[in-house]
Design a protein around this motif. Structure first.
Motif, PDB file in Angstrom:
ATOM      1  N   LYS A  82      -3.043 -12.650  -1.200  1.00  0.00           N
ATOM      2  CA  LYS A  82      -2.958 -11.920   0.166  1.00  0.00           C
ATOM      3  C   LYS A  82      -2.274 -12.444   1.288  1.00  0.00           C
ATOM      4  CE  LYS A  82      -7.562 -11.448   0.797  1.00  0.00           C
ATOM      5  NZ  LYS A  82      -8.794 -11.091   1.547  1.00  0.00           N
ATOM      6  N   PRO A 140      -9.450   1.558  -2.471  1.00  0.00           N
ATOM      7  CA  PRO A 140     -10.582   2.176  -1.748  1.00  0.00           C
ATOM      8  C   PRO A 140     -10.691   1.038  -0.507  1.00  0.00           C
ATOM      9  CG  PRO A 140     -11.216   1.482  -3.737  1.00  0.00           C
ATOM     10  CD  PRO A 140      -9.977   1.278  -3.885  1.00  0.00           C
ATOM     11  N   GLU A 141     -11.172   1.848   0.708  1.00  0.00           N
ATOM     12  CA  GLU A 141     -11.267   0.778   1.943  1.00  0.00           C
ATOM     13  C   GLU A 141     -12.342  -0.089   1.489  1.00  0.00           C
ATOM     14  OE1 GLU A 141     -12.891   1.514   6.406  1.00  0.00           O
ATOM     15  OE2 GLU A 141     -11.741   3.125   5.408  1.00  0.00           O
ATOM     16  N   GLY A 142     -11.708  -1.315   2.150  1.00  0.00           N
ATOM     17  CA  GLY A 142     -12.779  -2.596   1.977  1.00  0.00           C
ATOM     18  C   GLY A 142     -12.655  -3.499   0.482  1.00  0.00           C
ATOM     19  N   ASP A 167      -3.201   2.049  -4.337  1.00  0.00           N
ATOM     20  CA  ASP A 167      -3.914   2.926  -3.548  1.00  0.00           C
ATOM     21  C   ASP A 167      -5.309   2.629  -3.618  1.00  0.00           C
ATOM     22  OD1 ASP A 167      -5.021   4.903  -2.062  1.00  0.00           O
ATOM     23  OD2 ASP A 167      -4.737   6.468  -3.668  1.00  0.00           O
ATOM     24  N   ASP A 205     -11.440  -6.927   1.291  1.00  0.00           N
ATOM     25  CA  ASP A 205     -12.459  -7.792   1.980  1.00  0.00           C
ATOM     26  C   ASP A 205     -13.330  -8.339   1.007  1.00  0.00           C
ATOM     27  OD1 ASP A 205     -10.887  -6.955   4.145  1.00  0.00           O
ATOM     28  OD2 ASP A 205     -12.215  -5.365   4.557  1.00  0.00           O
ATOM     29  N   ASP A 228       1.688   3.216   2.268  1.00  0.00           N
ATOM     30  CA  ASP A 228       2.710   3.155   3.566  1.00  0.00           C
ATOM     31  C   ASP A 228       3.843   2.318   3.245  1.00  0.00           C
ATOM     32  OD1 ASP A 228       1.059   5.397   4.351  1.00  0.00           O
ATOM     33  OD2 ASP A 228      -0.351   4.016   5.385  1.00  0.00           O
ATOM     34  N   ASP A 245       0.811  -1.286  -0.120  1.00  0.00           N
ATOM     35  CA  ASP A 245       0.092   0.154  -0.119  1.00  0.00           C
ATOM     36  C   ASP A 245       0.851   1.240  -0.216  1.00  0.00           C
ATOM     37  OD1 ASP A 245       0.811   0.310   2.638  1.00  0.00           O
ATOM     38  OD2 ASP A 245      -1.072  -0.385   3.435  1.00  0.00           O
TER      39      ASP A 245
END
Length: 144
Positions: A108, A138-140, A136, A143, A85, A83
Motif C-alpha cells: 500500500k 468493496p469498501e474497507g 474495484d 483496511d 478514479d 482505483d
C-alpha cells in the motif's frame, strides 16, 4: 573441483558442487513443504546438497500465456494498482496462489500490505502496457 555428473554420488570426503543449471522434473507437497525432483538427482545425498540453493528463472525465457486474461506473476510484480478514479493505492508486491483464487499482495502507498482477490469483479483491468492494474474494491477491503 569437478564433482562429475549430477546423478553420481561423490566419493566420501568430496564435496558436491551444485551445477549451474538444474532442470525441474516434478513438484509435490509433503507435510506442508514442496519437494522438487530435478533431472539427474536421484540420490538422497545429492538432494541434501541442494537444500537451501537459491533457484532463479530467466523470465525472458517464459512465454506469455495464450489467454489474454492470464498473466505470469513476473508480469504483474511492480505494477501500480489504482482505483476506478485513477487514485494510486500502491504497487503489486507479488501474487499468492490460494486454493479459492489468486491474491494480489498489494504494497500500500500509505504503508503496509493488503490482499486483493484476483477475480474479474474486483480486478476489471490489467493494462501491462500502461503498467497498471485497475481495481474495484468493496469498501474497507484495504483496511483488513
Amino acid at each position: 573441483m569437478n564433482a562429475g555428473p549430477a546423478h553420481a554420488t561423490p566419493p566420501a570426503g568430496v564435496a558436491y558442487q551444485v551445477p549451474g543449471k538444474l532442470t525441474l522434473e516434478s513438484l509435490r507437497w509433503h507435510q506442508g513443504k514442496i519437494i522438487a525432483q530435478f533431472e539427474g538427482v536421484h540420490d538422497r545425498n545429492i538432494a541434501e546438497a541442494l537444500r537451501g540453493v537459491m533457484l532463479q528463472v530467466d523470465s525472458a525465457e517464459i512465454p506469455a500465456p495464450d489467454d489474454p486474461d492470464e498473466f505470469n506473476d513476473h508480469q504483474l510484480a511492480g505494477l501500480s494498482v489504482v482505483d476506478l478514479d485513477g487514485v494510486e493505492l500502491g504497487k503489486v508486491d507479488r501474487i499468492d496462489h490460494a486454493p479459492s483464487s489468486d491474491l494480489i499482495v498489494l504494497k500500500k502507498a500509505a504503508g503496509g500490505t493488503a490482499l486483493i482477490p484476483f477475480v474479474s469483479a474486483m480486478v476489471p483491468t490489467v493494462d501491462l502496457a500502461a503498467g497498471r492494474i485497475v481495481v474495484d474494491l468493496p469498501e474497507g477491503l484495504l483496511d483488513l
